[in-house]
Design a protein around this motif. Structure first.
Motif, mmCIF file in Angstrom:
data_model
loop_
_atom_site.group_PDB
_atom_site.id
_atom_site.type_symbol
_atom_site.label_atom_id
_atom_site.label_comp_id
_atom_site.label_asym_id
_atom_site.label_seq_id
_atom_site.Cartn_x
_atom_site.Cartn_y
_atom_site.Cartn_z
ATOM 1 N N ALA A 36 -5.857 -9.488 10.582
ATOM 2 C CA ALA A 36 -6.076 -10.507 9.553
ATOM 3 C C ALA A 36 -4.794 -10.790 8.753
ATOM 4 O O ALA A 36 -4.426 -11.957 8.583
ATOM 5 N N PRO A 37 -4.059 -9.762 8.287
ATOM 6 C CA PRO A 37 -2.820 -10.054 7.552
ATOM 7 C C PRO A 37 -1.767 -10.761 8.417
ATOM 8 O O PRO A 37 -1.030 -11.615 7.925
ATOM 9 N N GLN A 38 -1.674 -10.414 9.698
ATOM 10 C CA GLN A 38 -0.716 -11.082 10.589
ATOM 11 C C GLN A 38 -1.091 -12.548 10.773
ATOM 12 O O GLN A 38 -0.224 -13.426 10.778
ATOM 13 N N LEU A 39 -2.386 -12.820 10.934
ATOM 14 C CA LEU A 39 -2.849 -14.197 11.099
ATOM 15 C C LEU A 39 -2.557 -15.009 9.843
ATOM 16 O O LEU A 39 -2.081 -16.145 9.925
ATOM 17 N N VAL A 40 -2.793 -14.428 8.686
ATOM 18 C CA VAL A 40 -2.495 -15.099 7.421
ATOM 19 C C VAL A 40 -0.994 -15.377 7.314
ATOM 20 O O VAL A 40 -0.576 -16.472 6.931
ATOM 21 N N GLU A 41 -0.164 -14.415 7.685
ATOM 22 C CA GLU A 41 1.294 -14.586 7.652
ATOM 23 C C GLU A 41 1.727 -15.760 8.539
ATOM 24 O O GLU A 41 2.508 -16.616 8.133
ATOM 25 N N LEU A 42 1.193 -15.792 9.747
ATOM 26 C CA LEU A 42 1.541 -16.847 10.698
ATOM 27 C C LEU A 42 1.068 -18.221 10.209
ATOM 28 O O LEU A 42 1.837 -19.184 10.194
ATOM 29 N N LEU A 43 -0.184 -18.306 9.784
ATOM 30 C CA LEU A 43 -0.726 -19.585 9.314
ATOM 31 C C LEU A 43 -0.030 -20.070 8.050
ATOM 32 O O LEU A 43 0.218 -21.269 7.898
ATOM 33 N N ASN A 44 0.303 -19.152 7.140
ATOM 34 C CA ASN A 44 1.020 -19.560 5.928
ATOM 35 C C ASN A 44 2.366 -20.185 6.264
ATOM 36 O O ASN A 44 2.751 -21.201 5.697
ATOM 37 N N LEU A 85 10.930 -4.935 12.530
ATOM 38 C CA LEU A 85 11.970 -4.157 11.855
ATOM 39 C C LEU A 85 11.926 -2.723 12.390
ATOM 40 O O LEU A 85 10.854 -2.213 12.731
ATOM 41 N N PRO A 86 13.079 -2.056 12.462
ATOM 42 C CA PRO A 86 13.116 -0.708 13.050
ATOM 43 C C PRO A 86 12.177 0.289 12.377
ATOM 44 O O PRO A 86 11.583 1.125 13.050
ATOM 45 N N ASP A 87 12.025 0.218 11.067
ATOM 46 C CA ASP A 87 11.169 1.183 10.362
ATOM 47 C C ASP A 87 9.735 0.681 10.170
ATOM 48 O O ASP A 87 8.913 1.356 9.571
ATOM 49 N N GLU A 88 9.436 -0.480 10.713
ATOM 50 C CA GLU A 88 8.108 -1.069 10.586
ATOM 51 C C GLU A 88 7.157 -0.466 11.619
ATOM 52 O O GLU A 88 7.531 -0.258 12.762
ATOM 53 N N PRO A 89 5.909 -0.213 11.219
ATOM 54 C CA PRO A 89 4.950 0.275 12.213
ATOM 55 C C PRO A 89 4.704 -0.777 13.297
ATOM 56 O O PRO A 89 4.897 -1.964 13.066
ATOM 57 N N ASP A 90 4.276 -0.316 14.450
ATOM 58 C CA ASP A 90 4.009 -1.224 15.568
ATOM 59 C C ASP A 90 2.996 -2.282 15.148
ATOM 60 O O ASP A 90 1.928 -1.969 14.636
ATOM 61 N N ARG A 91 3.348 -3.548 15.335
ATOM 62 C CA ARG A 91 2.459 -4.648 14.953
ATOM 63 C C ARG A 91 1.342 -4.852 15.972
ATOM 64 O O ARG A 91 0.346 -5.477 15.666
ATOM 65 N N ASN A 92 1.510 -4.350 17.170
ATOM 66 C CA ASN A 92 0.486 -4.478 18.212
ATOM 67 C C ASN A 92 -0.574 -3.402 17.999
ATOM 68 O O ASN A 92 -0.754 -2.500 18.816
ATOM 69 N N THR A 93 -1.284 -3.514 16.888
ATOM 70 C CA THR A 93 -2.248 -2.470 16.515
ATOM 71 C C THR A 93 -3.503 -2.496 17.378
ATOM 72 O O THR A 93 -4.275 -1.538 17.369
ATOM 73 N N LYS A 94 -3.706 -3.575 18.123
ATOM 74 C CA LYS A 94 -4.883 -3.662 18.996
ATOM 75 C C LYS A 94 -4.563 -3.236 20.426
ATOM 76 O O LYS A 94 -5.377 -3.360 21.321
#
Length: 131
Positions: A36-44, A85-94
């Protein structure tokens, strides 16, 4: 209404207007792959760019439609180049397979290929506060 402290009144009236519509092709596919937060980021990001164009061109159809199509291409190119980003958690959480969401990329491949459809229609419509 808010500044005058007026309560909304139910009702409507017929007006001749021209309405602009945009649709993201394969939206269900996007929403399945993103959180949901990724979708909001993209749509915004997408809607901000498109709204800025509409305002900049003062609603002149032949200008903003072309600019929006160009902006869509630029956004797809940007999204395809963005990395996590290198220190960012994996965005492919699914846990989608790498062919759908390559490791280290900020967005899944479906985002890199996002297409939109645009429609315009003029006519009488009922506007107002209903329901």
């Amino acid at each position: 209404m808010f500044s005058n402290r007026e309560m909304p009144e139910l009702g409507g009236e017929a007006r001749e207007i021209t309405a602009y519509f945009t649709d993201i092709q394969s939206f269900s596919t996007f929403s399945e792959k993103l959180t949901a937060p990724q979708l909001v980021e993209l749509l915004n990001e997408y809607l901000s760019v498109m709204t800025d164009i509409l305002i900049e061109e003062k609603g002149t159809l032949d200008k903003y439609e072309v600019k929006m199509q160009r902006a869509g291409i630029e956004l797809r190119e940007k999204w395809a180049q963005e990395r996590q980003l290198p220190d960012e958690p994996d965005r492919n959480t699914k846990n989608f397979p790498e062919e759908q969401w390559p490791k280290g990329e900020k967005w899944p491949r479906v985002v890199h290929n996002m297409r939109t459809r645009i429609g315009v229609n003029s006519g009488e419509i009922v506007v107002g506060n209903m329901g």
